[in-house]
Design a protein around this motif. Structure first.
Motif, mmCIF file in Angstrom:
data_model
loop_
_atom_site.group_PDB
_atom_site.id
_atom_site.type_symbol
_atom_site.label_atom_id
_atom_site.label_comp_id
_atom_site.label_asym_id
_atom_site.label_seq_id
_atom_site.Cartn_x
_atom_site.Cartn_y
_atom_site.Cartn_z
ATOM 1 N N THR A 101 -1.396 7.733 -5.841
ATOM 2 C CA THR A 101 -2.345 6.760 -5.309
ATOM 3 C C THR A 101 -1.580 5.665 -4.581
ATOM 4 O O THR A 101 -0.686 5.034 -5.152
ATOM 5 C CB THR A 101 -3.201 6.150 -6.429
ATOM 6 N N LEU A 102 -1.931 5.454 -3.322
ATOM 7 C CA LEU A 102 -1.210 4.520 -2.466
ATOM 8 C C LEU A 102 -2.079 3.306 -2.153
ATOM 9 O O LEU A 102 -3.216 3.454 -1.695
ATOM 10 C CB LEU A 102 -0.816 5.208 -1.154
ATOM 11 N N PRO A 103 -1.570 2.111 -2.380
ATOM 12 C CA PRO A 103 -2.319 0.908 -1.998
ATOM 13 C C PRO A 103 -2.242 0.686 -0.492
ATOM 14 O O PRO A 103 -1.293 1.105 0.169
ATOM 15 C CB PRO A 103 -1.596 -0.205 -2.757
ATOM 16 N N LEU A 104 -3.242 0.019 0.042
ATOM 17 C CA LEU A 104 -3.276 -0.277 1.470
ATOM 18 C C LEU A 104 -2.662 -1.642 1.752
ATOM 19 O O LEU A 104 -2.758 -2.564 0.946
ATOM 20 C CB LEU A 104 -4.717 -0.265 1.984
ATOM 21 N N SER A 105 -2.055 -1.740 2.912
ATOM 22 C CA SER A 105 -1.585 -3.022 3.440
ATOM 23 C C SER A 105 -2.254 -3.236 4.789
ATOM 24 O O SER A 105 -2.421 -2.288 5.565
ATOM 25 C CB SER A 105 -0.064 -3.022 3.606
ATOM 26 N N ALA A 106 -2.659 -4.466 5.057
ATOM 27 C CA ALA A 106 -3.334 -4.764 6.319
ATOM 28 C C ALA A 106 -2.318 -4.913 7.446
ATOM 29 O O ALA A 106 -1.233 -5.466 7.253
ATOM 30 C CB ALA A 106 -4.156 -6.039 6.177
ATOM 31 N N VAL A 107 -2.670 -4.398 8.621
ATOM 32 C CA VAL A 107 -1.835 -4.567 9.804
ATOM 33 C C VAL A 107 -2.057 -5.975 10.349
ATOM 34 O O VAL A 107 -3.194 -6.394 10.569
ATOM 35 C CB VAL A 107 -2.169 -3.516 10.875
ATOM 36 N N HIS A 108 -0.986 -6.695 10.562
ATOM 37 C CA HIS A 108 -1.079 -8.088 10.998
ATOM 38 C C HIS A 108 -1.750 -8.198 12.367
ATOM 39 O O HIS A 108 -1.441 -7.447 13.294
ATOM 40 C CB HIS A 108 0.324 -8.698 11.055
ATOM 41 N N ASN A 109 -2.689 -9.119 12.461
ATOM 42 C CA ASN A 109 -3.394 -9.410 13.719
ATOM 43 C C ASN A 109 -4.130 -8.197 14.291
ATOM 44 O O ASN A 109 -4.300 -8.080 15.511
ATOM 45 C CB ASN A 109 -2.425 -9.952 14.776
ATOM 46 N N SER A 110 -4.557 -7.287 13.416
ATOM 47 C CA SER A 110 -5.334 -6.131 13.868
ATOM 48 C C SER A 110 -6.405 -5.821 12.823
ATOM 49 O O SER A 110 -6.237 -4.918 11.997
ATOM 50 C CB SER A 110 -4.426 -4.919 14.094
ATOM 51 N N PRO A 111 -7.522 -6.551 12.837
ATOM 52 C CA PRO A 111 -8.567 -6.372 11.823
ATOM 53 C C PRO A 111 -9.068 -4.932 11.758
ATOM 54 O O PRO A 111 -9.299 -4.291 12.785
ATOM 55 C CB PRO A 111 -9.678 -7.315 12.301
ATOM 56 N N GLY A 112 -9.216 -4.437 10.541
ATOM 57 C CA GLY A 112 -9.731 -3.089 10.348
ATOM 58 C C GLY A 112 -8.683 -2.006 10.336
ATOM 59 O O GLY A 112 -8.996 -0.842 10.086
ATOM 60 N N ARG A 113 -7.428 -2.366 10.584
ATOM 61 C CA ARG A 113 -6.332 -1.397 10.551
ATOM 62 C C ARG A 113 -5.489 -1.632 9.298
ATOM 63 O O ARG A 113 -5.074 -2.754 9.022
ATOM 64 C CB ARG A 113 -5.445 -1.515 11.791
ATOM 65 N N TYR A 114 -5.214 -0.546 8.586
ATOM 66 C CA TYR A 114 -4.439 -0.617 7.353
ATOM 67 C C TYR A 114 -3.441 0.540 7.333
ATOM 68 O O TYR A 114 -3.586 1.520 8.066
ATOM 69 C CB TYR A 114 -5.362 -0.525 6.131
ATOM 70 N N TYR A 115 -2.440 0.409 6.476
ATOM 71 C CA TYR A 115 -1.478 1.499 6.329
ATOM 72 C C TYR A 115 -1.017 1.593 4.881
ATOM 73 O O TYR A 115 -1.067 0.621 4.123
ATOM 74 C CB TYR A 115 -0.274 1.305 7.254
ATOM 75 N N ALA A 116 -0.575 2.789 4.496
ATOM 76 C CA ALA A 116 -0.019 3.038 3.167
ATOM 77 C C ALA A 116 1.303 3.768 3.359
ATOM 78 O O ALA A 116 1.324 4.925 3.787
ATOM 79 C CB ALA A 116 -0.983 3.872 2.326
#
Length: 206
Positions: free
Chosen positions: A87-102
C-alpha cells in the motif's frame, strides 16, 4: 463503468502517454507511470490524477482539468504483483492541483495492478486499474547490461584457473609435485567460477 486504455501516443490535451483512465461517480481518474518507459530495478512512481467529469462527454473525450485537491490523506494506491501487495501513500505534486504520485521501485518486469482505494470528497472509490507493463531492465540498458561486471569476473577467474593449470603442467614437467596450497588455489578458483556463474544465471532469470 468504462475504462480507456491509452496505449498509443495520441495528441489529446490533458491526457498523458501510457495512462489509463476510468471514472467513479462524478469524477474522472487517471493512473500511469511517472517516468516512461518504465523498467524493472529503477525508481519510478505511479501518477494519480483526479478531476470532475464534464457533463455530456464520453469518457474517452474527458480530459484532466480543475484537479481535485486534498486527496493525499483520503486516497491510497495498493500495488499488486501476482500474490504480493504493497500500500503506497500519495504525495501531492507541487503547484498542480489534482495531481498526485506514489514513489515505488518495481523490481520485477511484468504487469502490475493498481487498486485505488479511499474516497474522493464523499464518493467512495475502489477501482482496479492497470498501468503499462514494466519492461525488463536489460532490454533498454546501454551500452552494456548490468551483468557485465559479473561476466568479466567470471572471465578473470577462468583465466586465473588456466594460469594455475599451466603452472601445474610446468611443475609436472620438472618432476616436482604441487604442494597442497597450490591445489587449494586451483580449487578456490574453480569454486569462484561456479559461484559467479550461478549468480549470473539467477540475475538473468529475475
Amino acid at each position: 463503468m468504462k475504462v480507456v486504455y491509452l496505449a498509443l501516443l495520441v495528441l489529446v490535451p490533458g491526457i498523458a502517454y501510457g495512462h489509463t483512465v476510468d471514472s467513479v461517480g462524478e469524477y474522472r481518474v487517471e493512473i500511469g507511470w511517472l517516468n516512461s518507459p518504465v523498467v524493472s530495478g529503477e525508481t519510478n512512481a505511479l501518477e494519480f490524477l483526479a478531476s470532475p467529469l464534464e457533463p455530456g462527454l464520453e469518457l474517452e473525450e474527458q480530459v484532466f482539468k480543475d484537479g481535485i485537491e486534498g486527496l493525499r490523506k483520503t486516497v491510497k494506491i495498493q500495488l499488486v504483483y501476482k500474490n504480493e501487495t504493497i500500500t503506497l501513500p500519495l504525495s501531492a505534486v507541487h503547484n498542480s492541483p489534482g495531481r498526485y504520485y506514489a514513489a515505488v521501485n518495481p523490481t520485477v518486469s511484468g504487469f502490475y495492478q493498481a487498486n485505488i482505494l479511499g474516497t474522493i470528497n464523499d464518493t467512495p472509490i475502489n477501482l482496479s486499474m492497470h498501468p503499462p507493463k514494466v519492461a525488463e531492465r536489460a532490454f533498454v540498458e546501454f551500452p552494456e547490461p548490468s551483468d557485465l561486471e559479473l561476466e568479466q569476473y567470471i572471465d578473470e577467474q577462468r583465466a586465473l584457473a588456466e594460469d594455475i593449470r599451466n603452472l601445474q603442467r610446468s611443475v609436472d614437467g620438472l618432476g616436482a609435485p604441487l604442494a597442497g596450497i597450490e591445489y587449494a588455489g586451483i580449487g578456490a578458483g574453480i569454486i569462484g567460477i561456479g559461484m559467479a556463474a550461478v549468480a549470473l544465471t539467477r540475475s538473468k532469470k529475475s
